[in-house]
Motif scaffolding. Structure first.
Motif, PDB file in Angstrom:
ATOM      1  N   ILE A  21       0.719  -1.293   0.253  1.00 60.87           N
ATOM      2  CA  ILE A  21       0.064   0.463   0.849  1.00 60.87           C
ATOM      3  C   ILE A  21       0.658   1.315   0.084  1.00 60.87           C
ATOM      4  CG2 ILE A  21      -0.139   0.345   2.757  1.00 60.87           C
ATOM      5  CD1 ILE A  21      -3.531   1.034   1.397  1.00 60.87           C
ATOM      6  N   GLU A  22       1.810   1.262   1.111  1.00 61.98           N
ATOM      7  CA  GLU A  22       2.599   2.765   1.048  1.00 61.98           C
ATOM      8  C   GLU A  22       3.847   2.389  -0.730  1.00 61.98           C
ATOM      9  OE1 GLU A  22       3.505   4.248   3.589  1.00 61.98           O
ATOM     10  OE2 GLU A  22       1.853   3.321   4.760  1.00 61.98           O
ATOM     11  N   THR A  24       1.746   2.130  -3.825  1.00 64.01           N
ATOM     12  CA  THR A  24       0.718   2.172  -4.355  1.00 64.01           C
ATOM     13  C   THR A  24       0.327   3.260  -4.167  1.00 64.01           C
ATOM     14  OG1 THR A  24       0.823  -0.495  -4.992  1.00 64.01           O
ATOM     15  CG2 THR A  24      -1.083   0.891  -5.743  1.00 64.01           C
ATOM     16  N   SER A  25       0.139   3.185  -3.092  1.00 60.83           N
ATOM     17  CA  SER A  25      -0.536   4.751  -2.901  1.00 60.83           C
ATOM     18  C   SER A  25       0.447   5.916  -2.894  1.00 60.83           C
ATOM     19  CB  SER A  25      -0.485   5.461  -0.940  1.00 60.83           C
ATOM     20  OG  SER A  25      -1.453   4.261  -0.894  1.00 60.83           O
ATOM     21  N   ALA A  39      -2.175   5.789   5.832  1.00 60.70           N
ATOM     22  CA  ALA A  39      -3.107   4.604   5.825  1.00 60.70           C
ATOM     23  C   ALA A  39      -2.936   4.248   7.186  1.00 60.70           C
ATOM     24  CB  ALA A  39      -2.035   3.292   4.667  1.00 60.70           C
ATOM     25  N   LYS A  62      -4.701  -3.041   5.377  1.00 61.19           N
ATOM     26  CA  LYS A  62      -4.508  -0.976   5.465  1.00 61.19           C
ATOM     27  C   LYS A  62      -5.292  -1.099   4.038  1.00 61.19           C
ATOM     28  CE  LYS A  62       0.182  -2.502   6.974  1.00 61.19           C
ATOM     29  NZ  LYS A  62       2.182  -2.689   6.247  1.00 61.19           N
ATOM     30  N   LEU A  63      -5.834   0.144   4.474  1.00 62.29           N
ATOM     31  CA  LEU A  63      -6.779   1.136   3.633  1.00 62.29           C
ATOM     32  C   LEU A  63      -5.907   2.735   3.325  1.00 62.29           C
ATOM     33  CD1 LEU A  63      -9.879   0.174   4.781  1.00 62.29           C
ATOM     34  CD2 LEU A  63      -8.744  -0.888   3.507  1.00 62.29           C
ATOM     35  N   GLU A  74     -10.411   3.847  -3.422  1.00 64.74           N
ATOM     36  CA  GLU A  74      -9.971   3.259  -2.121  1.00 64.74           C
ATOM     37  C   GLU A  74      -9.115   1.643  -2.412  1.00 64.74           C
ATOM     38  OE1 GLU A  74     -11.593   0.726   1.032  1.00 64.74           O
ATOM     39  OE2 GLU A  74     -12.331  -0.075  -0.448  1.00 64.74           O
ATOM     40  N   LEU A  75      -7.517   2.220  -1.593  1.00 63.75           N
ATOM     41  CA  LEU A  75      -6.146   0.967  -1.633  1.00 63.75           C
ATOM     42  C   LEU A  75      -6.693  -0.184  -1.136  1.00 63.75           C
ATOM     43  CD1 LEU A  75      -3.666   3.305  -3.330  1.00 63.75           C
ATOM     44  CD2 LEU A  75      -4.921   1.843  -4.334  1.00 63.75           C
ATOM     45  N   GLU A  77      -4.857  -3.557   1.090  1.00 61.85           N
ATOM     46  CA  GLU A  77      -3.834  -4.301   1.571  1.00 61.85           C
ATOM     47  C   GLU A  77      -4.642  -5.280   2.617  1.00 61.85           C
ATOM     48  OE1 GLU A  77       0.785  -4.481   3.429  1.00 61.85           O
ATOM     49  OE2 GLU A  77       0.049  -3.009   2.271  1.00 61.85           O
ATOM     50  N   GLU A  94      -3.064  -8.410  -8.149  1.00 61.18           N
ATOM     51  CA  GLU A  94      -3.199  -6.479  -7.953  1.00 61.18           C
ATOM     52  C   GLU A  94      -4.291  -6.754  -8.883  1.00 61.18           C
ATOM     53  OE1 GLU A  94      -0.002  -4.676  -5.638  1.00 61.18           O
ATOM     54  OE2 GLU A  94       0.498  -5.443  -7.546  1.00 61.18           O
TER      55      GLU A  94
END
Length: 151
Positions: A21-22, A24-25, A39, A62-63, A74-75, A77, A94
């Motif tokens: 998530i980190e 990709t965010s 996140a 994790k969002l 919304e991502l 993980e 993914e």
């Protein structure tokens, strides 16, 4: 007669399952030229009352959220525990997991969708509301998420 099972056709969110998530965010933040959102971790089963395939689940994720005008990105993980998020990542990798709609009368919507052979696969609570993932893959090729906020 309104045959819309949700009572709306306004998509409020697109959910994407990710491994990191980190990373990709940051990629989305760079792409859109915005700050990377912080996140957050979903609540524990005691607070979220998470159920997956009809059973209590300790699954968490994790969002990270990007507000993009009328649509939220919304991502997600997932952790290692069984959930629709983990199943998707393990089976497909993914990618786009769901499209979400804001609804009123969550229970009635879930029952109506179930009668239409679109069963509930995961549900839970969050501060200020609740969510439900509906298995619409066969017909719609993507999961539907229902979001209901308390007034």
């Amino acid at each position: 007669m309104n045959k819309n099972l949700l009572g709306t056709n306004f998509i409020t969110q697109i959910g994407i399952i990710v491994n990191d998530i980190e990373k990709t965010s940051q990629a989305y933040a760079d792409f859109f030229g915005v700050d990377k959102p912080e996140a957050m971790l979903t609540d524990t089963v005691e607070k979220a009352e998470t159920e997956y395939n009809g059973k209590s689940s300790v699954a968490r994720a994790k969002l990270a959220f990007f507000d993009m005008g009328s649509l939220q990105l919304e991502l997600i993980e997932p952790d290692e525990h069984p959930s629709t998020w983990r199943e998707f990542l393990d089976d497909q990798g993914e990618g786009v997991h769901h499209i979400a709609f804001q609804v009123e009368g969550m229970q009635e919507k879930v029952e109506g969708l179930n009668k239409a052979k679109m069963p509930l696969i995961q549900k839970g609570e969050y501060t200020g509301g609740r969510y439900a993932y509906i298995d619409t893959i066969k017909d719609l090729k993507v999961l539907i998420e229902l979001l209901e906020n308390d007034n």
